[in-house]
Design an enzyme around this catalytic site. Sequence first.
Site, PDB file in Angstrom:
ATOM      1  N   GLU B  29       0.846  -1.190   0.000  1.00 29.27           N
ATOM      2  CA  GLU B  29       0.000   0.000   0.000  1.00 29.27           C
ATOM      3  C   GLU B  29       0.885   1.244   0.000  1.00 29.27           C
ATOM      4  O   GLU B  29       1.522   1.550   0.987  1.00 29.27           O
ATOM      5  CB  GLU B  29      -0.897  -0.034   1.227  1.00 29.27           C
ATOM      6  CG  GLU B  29      -1.734  -1.304   1.293  1.00 29.27           C
ATOM      7  CD  GLU B  29      -2.334  -1.560   2.665  1.00 29.27           C
ATOM      8  OE1 GLU B  29      -2.299  -0.664   3.526  1.00 29.27           O
ATOM      9  OE2 GLU B  29      -2.831  -2.677   2.883  1.00 29.27           O
ATOM     10  N   LEU B  52      -5.750  -1.442  -0.677  1.00 26.34           N
ATOM     11  CA  LEU B  52      -5.594  -1.554   0.779  1.00 26.34           C
ATOM     12  C   LEU B  52      -6.221  -2.876   1.222  1.00 26.34           C
ATOM     13  O   LEU B  52      -7.254  -2.899   1.877  1.00 26.34           O
ATOM     14  CB  LEU B  52      -6.278  -0.379   1.479  1.00 26.34           C
ATOM     15  CG  LEU B  52      -5.961   1.028   0.964  1.00 26.34           C
ATOM     16  CD1 LEU B  52      -6.673   2.072   1.821  1.00 26.34           C
ATOM     17  CD2 LEU B  52      -4.463   1.288   0.985  1.00 26.34           C
ATOM     18  N   GLU B  54      -4.764  -6.388   2.661  1.00 29.83           N
ATOM     19  CA  GLU B  54      -3.566  -7.133   3.057  1.00 29.83           C
ATOM     20  C   GLU B  54      -3.641  -8.603   2.686  1.00 29.83           C
ATOM     21  O   GLU B  54      -2.612  -9.239   2.419  1.00 29.83           O
ATOM     22  CB  GLU B  54      -3.333  -6.984   4.565  1.00 29.83           C
ATOM     23  CG  GLU B  54      -2.962  -5.573   5.003  1.00 29.83           C
ATOM     24  CD  GLU B  54      -4.154  -4.628   5.100  1.00 29.83           C
ATOM     25  OE1 GLU B  54      -5.309  -5.103   5.001  1.00 29.83           O
ATOM     26  OE2 GLU B  54      -3.939  -3.421   5.255  1.00 29.83           O
ATOM     27  N   PHE B  77       1.447  -1.536   9.016  1.00 29.70           N
ATOM     28  CA  PHE B  77       1.434  -1.673  10.468  1.00 29.70           C
ATOM     29  C   PHE B  77       1.071  -3.104  10.880  1.00 29.70           C
ATOM     30  O   PHE B  77       0.131  -3.689  10.325  1.00 29.70           O
ATOM     31  CB  PHE B  77       0.465  -0.671  11.083  1.00 29.70           C
ATOM     32  CG  PHE B  77       0.902   0.758  10.883  1.00 29.70           C
ATOM     33  CD1 PHE B  77       1.765   1.370  11.793  1.00 29.70           C
ATOM     34  CD2 PHE B  77       0.485   1.490   9.781  1.00 29.70           C
ATOM     35  CE1 PHE B  77       2.179   2.690  11.609  1.00 29.70           C
ATOM     36  CE2 PHE B  77       0.895   2.799   9.588  1.00 29.70           C
ATOM     37  CZ  PHE B  77       1.750   3.405  10.507  1.00 29.70           C
ATOM     38  N   ALA B  78       1.798  -3.602  11.879  1.00 32.09           N
ATOM     39  CA  ALA B  78       1.656  -5.004  12.260  1.00 32.09           C
ATOM     40  C   ALA B  78       0.212  -5.452  12.511  1.00 32.09           C
ATOM     41  O   ALA B  78      -0.137  -6.574  12.130  1.00 32.09           O
ATOM     42  CB  ALA B  78       2.535  -5.304  13.474  1.00 32.09           C
ATOM     43  N   HIS B 123      -2.864   0.354  15.215  1.00 36.15           N
ATOM     44  CA  HIS B 123      -1.659   0.529  14.392  1.00 36.15           C
ATOM     45  C   HIS B 123      -0.406   0.079  15.128  1.00 36.15           C
ATOM     46  O   HIS B 123       0.693   0.155  14.589  1.00 36.15           O
ATOM     47  CB  HIS B 123      -1.490   1.985  13.968  1.00 36.15           C
ATOM     48  CG  HIS B 123      -2.336   2.387  12.798  1.00 36.15           C
ATOM     49  ND1 HIS B 123      -3.698   2.432  12.849  1.00 36.15           N
ATOM     50  CD2 HIS B 123      -1.997   2.741  11.530  1.00 36.15           C
ATOM     51  CE1 HIS B 123      -4.181   2.826  11.676  1.00 36.15           C
ATOM     52  NE2 HIS B 123      -3.170   3.005  10.851  1.00 36.15           N
TER      53      HIS B 123
END
Lengths: 323, 327
Positions: B29, B52, B54, B77-78, B123
């Site tokens: 992204e 967007l 994942e 972000f994880a 996040h």
Amino acid sequence: MSLSTTPQPGPTRPELLAAMLRIRAYEERIVAFHAAGPFPNVCTSVGQEAAAVGVVSALRTEDQILTNHRSAGHLLARGADPGRMLAEVMGRSTGYCQGRSGTLHISVKELGVVLTSTIVGGELSLAPGVALSRAMLGGEGIVVCFFGDGAACEGIFHESLNLASVWNLPVLYVCENNQWQAFVHRKETMVGDHVAPWAAPYGIDSLTVDGNDVESVRKAALHAAAQVRETRRPFLLEAWTYRQRGHMEPHDQSYVDPAELEAWMAKDPISRLEARLLADGELTTADLEVLHAEARRAIDEAAEFASTSPYPDPSDLAAGVYA
Amino acid sequence: MTQMTFHDAVEAALHEEMARDPRVLMFGEGTATKRKGLLKAFGPQRVRNTPLAEGIIAGTAAGAAATGLRPVVDLLFAPFLCFAMDELVNSAGKLRYMSGGQFSFPMVALAMTGGGWSVGAQHNHNLEAWFVHAPGLKVVMPSTPADAKGLMKAAIRDENPVLFFMDIGLAFAPGEVPEDEALIPLGQAAIRREGSDVTLISYAKTVHTCLAAAEALAEQGVSAEVLDLRTLKPLDEATILASVRKTGRVVIVHEASRLCGVGAEVAALISEQAFEALRAPIIRLTGPDAPAPASYPLEQAFAPQADAIVGAAAGLVARTLEAAPIW
């Protein structure tokens, strides 16, 4: 829609029938093994042979396949050895995946079968990547992704079609709409009857075909594959078919509408082609018996090979997790 | 040596590996938007923006990896990895084994984690232990720009899927980075400071907290060894056990929450294999069992602080001195 099919050498109608008979014989043997038990749980593709043979017969050697848990037809149509498949189902070391897959995840690299996914939609999530490799590493091969109407209700279906379209990836999506999503009829879970229209908003052409007519499927698949080859863009082919047995063995259809089942059984893809071949005088009943016997004999040999194959050595349990 | 940030060190690694191997590509992204240098050097085929989404990013990486490419995907972000768990865990991690070794999955998934930007719990979540627990995956979490570069290069060359976690709090921290190849093999811990009384075991941001604590401990006459795990899977068991056998005392420090965290695994390893060397109980200092808060002071308090490490380590030393037999 008119189909731009160019006549080309391919399997004869009796050869298409023989391929379907082999799949049916394989699945029936699995059912018999399971009934005799103990035997692993299996999901059969009985009733969907025309979709498998029709599509796979339209492919080329360099094409790659991703499929789902009802995959025996796709694998056998691609030329997989039923002995090594049965060995895999039985957890033997001679299986295609050395007994580490079982029935639900068989892949066969030498035949371009990258994945059988039992995560519903898993095949849809990997397909764009396989096609990206084709797009970037060259070659004319396309990627065929078999999934069901159940997977079409997963978000990843939409993510997959969107990305494949945005990135111009050569994926032939094949939805085998077999009316059933595990133990639930698609009427309970889907708006509308068909998955093919869901391709249009993503700029993807689609086609619905009678999935129980192997000749129609093959013709449509030749058209669809040719379009993917030429445009290097995705296409969605929906095969309208029926899952004749329960979701998994042991067979249970207590939840199935008997009238619907009866109507679909009357459209069994093998019986239909046989009737056509007899009516056209292309085969006699004696010829049919020979074809049936050949299919059974091939599966007899496969079963013998599989059931006499050794189990993997337990000391190798954790081997091959990492490269 | 040259000074660069953690973020730039990762980009330098990507640049060098993409130049070295045409099969390496990167997508995610905003990847093509933000990594203009890579885009200019390698073009839109190899540096791609994605939706967007994942799940399809990770799945596409897995499919590409199985069939000849070596993708690096940026999942930002994880916590967003939750959307990609199926593809990372069930596909990338399992399919090599499940296919009887027919297919490999040489891919890297990059994600940011940890406190430092006040981004809040959706996040910021240190969930590295989830992936350590998943067979077939490798997990990297560096603490310095030099390691970030060397480990990223090694991760790209690895034939297995690698989760590469970048600590947000370190993203713009500068450090010395070697100009040569400077590969760092996966599975090698680093001893950041030698010591003889207690071993402080950590990774990522809290390595620096441990180093600060070690300074303070030195002023108290306590000699602390600081061990940076760098790779959480495969874990460098030999370096951990050697240090414990030298010092006999252990404090394990990480920002992720305690229950079933990496620290639990390290503690179990030590108790199984170096119990005889222990002179005091193992102590874990970790984040709480709570979502990461956004408010800056709360976020800072989430990660173990140097004074807590000093207190724990000094306490272990004092305890073992008191308990020593008198003869």
